[in-house]
Enzyme design. Structure first.
Site, PDB file in Angstrom:
ATOM      1  CE  LYS A 124      -4.427   0.801   2.301  1.00  0.00           C
ATOM      2  NZ  LYS A 124      -5.080   0.782   3.608  1.00  0.00           N
TER       3      LYS A 124
HETATM    4  C1  E4P Z   1      -8.226   1.381   3.999  1.00  0.00           C
HETATM    5  O1  E4P Z   1      -7.630   0.518   4.630  1.00  0.00           O
HETATM    6  C2  E4P Z   1      -8.266   2.748   4.606  1.00  0.00           C
HETATM    7  O2  E4P Z   1      -6.999   3.044   5.175  1.00  0.00           O
HETATM    8  C3  E4P Z   1      -9.349   2.826   5.661  1.00  0.00           C
HETATM    9  O3  E4P Z   1     -10.550   2.339   5.119  1.00  0.00           O
HETATM   10  C4  E4P Z   1      -9.517   4.245   6.187  1.00  0.00           C
HETATM   11  O4  E4P Z   1     -10.666   4.280   7.013  1.00  0.00           O
HETATM   12  P1  E4P Z   1     -10.903   5.539   7.952  1.00  0.00           P
HETATM   13  O5  E4P Z   1     -11.227   6.726   7.058  1.00  0.00           O
HETATM   14  O6  E4P Z   1     -12.072   5.146   8.834  1.00  0.00           O
HETATM   15  O7  E4P Z   1      -9.634   5.764   8.744  1.00  0.00           O
END
Ligand code: E4P
Length: 221
Positions: A84
């Site tokens: 990522k």
């Molecule tokens: C994916 O893994 C993203 O990092 C995650 O969905 C972010 O979610 P949030 O906006 O609740 O932190």
């Protein structure tokens, strides 16, 4: 539609993997910190052994060279690792390099259709538009999903899958599915909410009561 679970909590991952409905996992530095695990590499290794689908593990650096080195290290942990990277110029350069070498890349922190076009051009396996965070600031997160899906559908050479992230409720999942998004990464509590409907509960209770009245049993052997 593929369902990924959005957590670094091993108990939740194991519990939901047993449903047979889990297609992958996404983590991020905040979720790792929240999990309390102090060995990120071992945590990722264990998650990748529990869920055979793509497991997103995020780099920590912001500069190209270090991000690339971190990404290569993470990719070697298991064959189902998706590295990522943030949707920044350096992150997209890393994406181009890693995807060109056959590594799955999840380009995260996407907040515009323009960014999503760049992610596809960089060969991302997944692009993660954050719908909940857009909603949080008064913008329509699901409109971004619609825009990205519309754009991607015009270009068959774009191989990037739309991975709807920052999901806050079941309607985010349903709307994403109606728009044709490939993946939703869903917090454990929201996945569990997807199962629930009061009329299902009421119907089950009634069936059990009425079956009991028949005095019969279904043989199990
Ligand atoms: C994916 O893994 C993203 O990092 C995650 O969905 C972010 O979610 P949030 O906006 O609740 O932190």
């Amino acid at each position: 539609m593929k369902f990924f679970v959005d957590t670094a909590d091993l108990k939740d991952i194991k519990d939901l993997a047993e449903t047979g409905l889990l297609d992958g996992v996404t983590t991020n530095p905040s979720l790792v910190a929240k999990s309390g695990h102090t060995n990120f590499i071992e945590l990722v290794r264990e998650i990748a052994s529990i869920v055979p689908g793509p497991v997103s593990a995020e780099v920590a650096a912001l500069d190209y060279e270090t991000m690339l080195a971190e990404g290569k290290y993470l990719a070697k942990i298991a064959k189902n690792i998706a590295v990522k990277v943030p949707l920044t110029p350096a992150g997209l350069k890393v994406c181009k390099q890693l995807s060109g070498q056959g590594t799955m890349v999840n380009v995260t922190l996407c907040f515009s259709a323009a960014q999503a076009i760049l992610a596809a051009k960089a060969g991302a396996t997944f692009v993660s538009p954050f719908v909940g965070r857009l909603d949080d600031v008064g913008q329509r997160g699901m409109q971004l999903i619609e825009d990205i899906c519309t754009i991607y559908n015009h270009y068959p050479n774009f191989k990037t899958e739309v991975l709807v992230a920052s999901v806050r409720n079941p309607m985010h999942v349903v709307t994403a599915a109606k728009l044709g998004a490939h993946v939703a990464t869903i917090p454990p509590n929201v996945i569990r909410q997807l199962f629930n409907h009061p009329l299902t509960d009421k119907g089950v209770t009634q069936f059990v009561a009425d079956w009991a009245k028949t005095g019969q049993k279904i043989p199990t052997a």
